[in-house]
Scaffold this active site. Structure first.
Site, PDB file in Angstrom:
ATOM      1  N   GLY A 294       0.791  -1.045  -0.186  1.00 14.67           N
ATOM      2  CA  GLY A 294       0.459   0.059  -0.241  1.00 14.67           C
ATOM      3  C   GLY A 294       0.996   1.096  -0.127  1.00 14.67           C
TER       4      GLY A 294
ATOM      5  N   ASN B  51      -5.232  -6.581  -3.171  1.00 15.09           N
ATOM      6  CA  ASN B  51      -4.539  -5.630  -3.324  1.00 15.09           C
ATOM      7  C   ASN B  51      -5.194  -4.613  -4.136  1.00 15.09           C
ATOM      8  OD1 ASN B  51      -2.108  -7.740  -2.895  1.00 15.09           O
ATOM      9  ND2 ASN B  51      -2.803  -7.011  -1.367  1.00 15.09           N
TER      10      ASN B  51
ATOM     11  N   ASN C 295       5.043  -4.802   9.324  1.00 15.28           N
ATOM     12  CA  ASN C 295       4.471  -6.199  10.445  1.00 15.28           C
ATOM     13  C   ASN C 295       5.906  -5.789  11.323  1.00 15.28           C
ATOM     14  OD1 ASN C 295       6.656  -7.879   9.974  1.00 15.28           O
ATOM     15  ND2 ASN C 295       5.818  -7.533   8.404  1.00 15.28           N
ATOM     16  N   LEU C 296       5.462  -5.686  12.626  1.00 23.09           N
ATOM     17  CA  LEU C 296       7.244  -5.159  13.521  1.00 23.09           C
ATOM     18  C   LEU C 296       7.829  -5.109  13.222  1.00 23.09           C
ATOM     19  CD1 LEU C 296       7.251  -2.877  15.688  1.00 23.09           C
ATOM     20  CD2 LEU C 296       6.530  -5.437  17.667  1.00 23.09           C
TER      21      LEU C 296
ATOM     22  N   CYS D 156      -2.406  -9.285   1.873  1.00 18.98           N
ATOM     23  CA  CYS D 156      -1.762 -11.092   1.118  1.00 18.98           C
ATOM     24  C   CYS D 156      -1.423 -11.547   2.692  1.00 18.98           C
ATOM     25  CB  CYS D 156      -0.434 -10.237   1.001  1.00 18.98           C
ATOM     26  SG  CYS D 156       1.236  -9.483   1.882  1.00 18.98           S
TER      27      CYS D 156
END
Length: 547
Positions: free
Chosen positions: A22, A51, A113-114, A168
């Site tokens: 994104g 997406n 993601n972290l 995803c």
């Protein structure tokens, strides 16, 4: 107009972009249009149908292809003379080491993601390369600048749990129960009861090898000769069985992941159990808003965790009740956490999917709380954040430290501003990543096993992927694919020993050194033995003269 120095900094820069989703799509477009000439992109994902509503470099024909490669091709159509190098890979792969990062003037994160963010932060610190970090949550977003020795690093401040989730991951590789909830709520529930014409990643047509008589039929379309039970079994087998089998065909996806297990009705429920569905319908309240699959099946406690068979029965029964009791709602129904039947359906669907992917099942009570607390991504926010990333990247390339800003995108104006810039913070002196501050861990060394320490503390809390643990000069654990078999076997034996039983024993006052050589990160952990609660209470009573 850009100044000559800005244009020169842009033209000569070598930029690494991590993430082509994104934010990444908007960022690559903005970089190219701003004059950047040499861009590398790393992204391990392939394009999903879902997406397409906000990742505007992708089209329907690109579904299943590498995001990094398709993004490159799309941008080169309007900027053919620049260099864009795509890497369809995981940024945590060994090839993307500290030496690789040293080749770049700046790193721009568009990750979701972290774990990956922490990994990139550590590589940038080790390589001495500035990092521009970013993220969005609905209408909210932020861009932060991290330069070693000048600002805080990404991990200097604790990070909140995200409420948005990468599409995803939701559609292909869920690893948490919340991913299954989002899939059940935003994809399956919306497809069955919302707009029938919407395209999403559930629209995989059955092949000729399935039970379908028409390989090109839309399985979500209920045939005239199909009763609710037959329709429910068809949907169940398609989304939990056939779609999983299709996903397994992409071997690249599962190279470093646990493979899911296709689930079919015949494998979970005997025919007699399916026929019993609805047999208690006299207990089911007839008011439409209160129709309940739980009542129909005699399940009463929303805090019970249902078995796979019970979730399957709830799924089929809820779908039957929607068809028979609420048919007029079809086509415009949206999920509502106060709609009992909708919550039951989403909980059951999420649990069946969780079972397929080896994820722990949850109760309806827990699932309802998760489903009501999800924020959706907004394309406009991604575009705004991408523009801000490029602005900060240009400042970094010019060494314009005085004008670095962390900028927050707000949903509602504050002091008549939707964009709130603030000066970067100084490094947190207690940050174990960039300040090398020792950590203190209170733990029961007699009962806690080395495995708990490795998995829960070193990997989950500290974010190390291939840890090495030293007790003084003794190596007590090491992870890696290149270990000799006998060495790996010795470390495996240590894993199930209590810390105090290790050679040498880990007790109160021990200092353990934990390293991740790939991240070039090392920290010391001071161990303090923690008594069990009962022992602490006895000790406290003795101190007061009570025992």
């Amino acid at each position: 107009m850009a100044s000559w120095s800005q244009l020169e900094a842009i033209k000569t820069a070598k930029v690494l972009m991590v993430g082509a989703g994104g934010i990444g799509c908007e960022l690559l477009k903005t970089l190219a249009l701003s004059g950047f000439q040499d861009i590398h992109i790393i992204d391990m994902d392939t394009i999903e149908v879902s997406n397409l509503n906000r990742q505007f470099l992708f089209r329907q024909s690109h579904v299943g292809q590498s995001k990094a490669k398709v993004a490159r091709d799309a941008v080169l159509k309007f900027r053919p003379h620049i260099s864009i190098t795509p890497h369809h890979a995981n940024v945590k792969d060994p090839e993307f080491n500290v030496d690789f990062f040293k080749d770049f003037n700046v790193v721009l994160n568009g990750l979701d993601n972290l774990d990956a963010r922490r990994h990139v932060n550590r590589l940038c610190l080790a390589a001495g390369v500035p990092l521009v970090e970013s993220g969005t949550t609905g209408f909210l977003g932020q861009v932060t600048v991290h330069v070693k020795g000048k600002t805080e690093c990404y991990e200097c401040q604790p990070k909140p749990t995200p409420k948005t989730y990468p599409v995803c991951t939701i559609t292909s590789t869920p690893s948490k129960f919340v991913h299954c909830i989002v899939w059940a709520k935003d994809l399956l529930f919306a497809k069955l009861f919302g707009d029938k014409n919407q395209e999403n990643d559930l629209n995989v047509h059955p092949s000729a090898g399935t039970n379908s008589t028409n390989p090109t039929e839309d399985v979500f379309e209920r045939r005239a000769d199909e009763d609710p039970e037959q329709y429910g079994r068809k949907i169940y087998d398609h989304v939990f069985g056939y779609n999983i089998q299709v996903a397994l065909a992409n071997e690249e996806t599962w190279k470093n992941r646990n493979k899911p297990r296709p689930v079919y009705v015949r494998d979970v429920l005997p025919d007699k159990l399916i026929q019993q569905n609805g047999s208690l319908e006299k207990n089911c309240v007839t008011e439409e808003s209160a129709v309940s699959a739980m009542s129909s099946l005699g399940l009463k406690n929303p805090q019970d965790v249902w078995s796979l068979a019970e979730n399957s029965r709830i799924f089929l029964e809820a779908l039957r009740l929607f068809i028979e009791k609420r048919q007029k709602d079809f086509g415009n129904l949206a999920f509502d956490k106060d709609d009992q039947l909708a919550v039951e359906f989403v909980t059951a669907a999420a649990n069946v999917r969780a079972s397929s992917f080896g994820i722990s099942l949850h109760s309806l009570f827990e699932a309802k709380g998760i489903a009501g607390n999800i924020v959706h991504a907004v394309a406009t926010t991604n575009a705004v954040i991408a523009g801000l990333i490029v602005i900060e990247a240009i400042k970094v390339l010019q060494g314009d430290f005085q004008n670095y800003r962390m900028t927050y995108c707000l949903e509602h104006p504050s002091r008549k501003m939707l964009l709130m810039p603030v000066q970067p913070f100084e490094a947190n002196k207690s940050c174990y990543v960039c300040s090398e501050t020792p950590l203190l861990l209170e733990i029961n060394t007699r009962t806690s096993k080395l495995r708990d320490f490795v998995e829960k503390i070193v990997k989950n809390k500290l974010g190390m992927n291939l840890p090495l643990i030293m007790h003084g000069s003794t190596l007590i654990f090491e992870a890696g694919d290149d270990l000799e078999e006998d060495v790996a076997a010795n470390y495996a034996l240590n894993l199930d020993k209590a810390l105090a039983e290790l050679p040498p024993p880990v007790t109160s006052g021990t200092v353990l050194t934990v390293e991740d050589l790939r991240q070039e990160l090392s920290c010391n952990i001071n161990i303090k033995h923690r008594l069990p609660i009962a022992s602490r209470q006895i000790a406290s009573s003795r101190n007061k003269g009570g025992v």
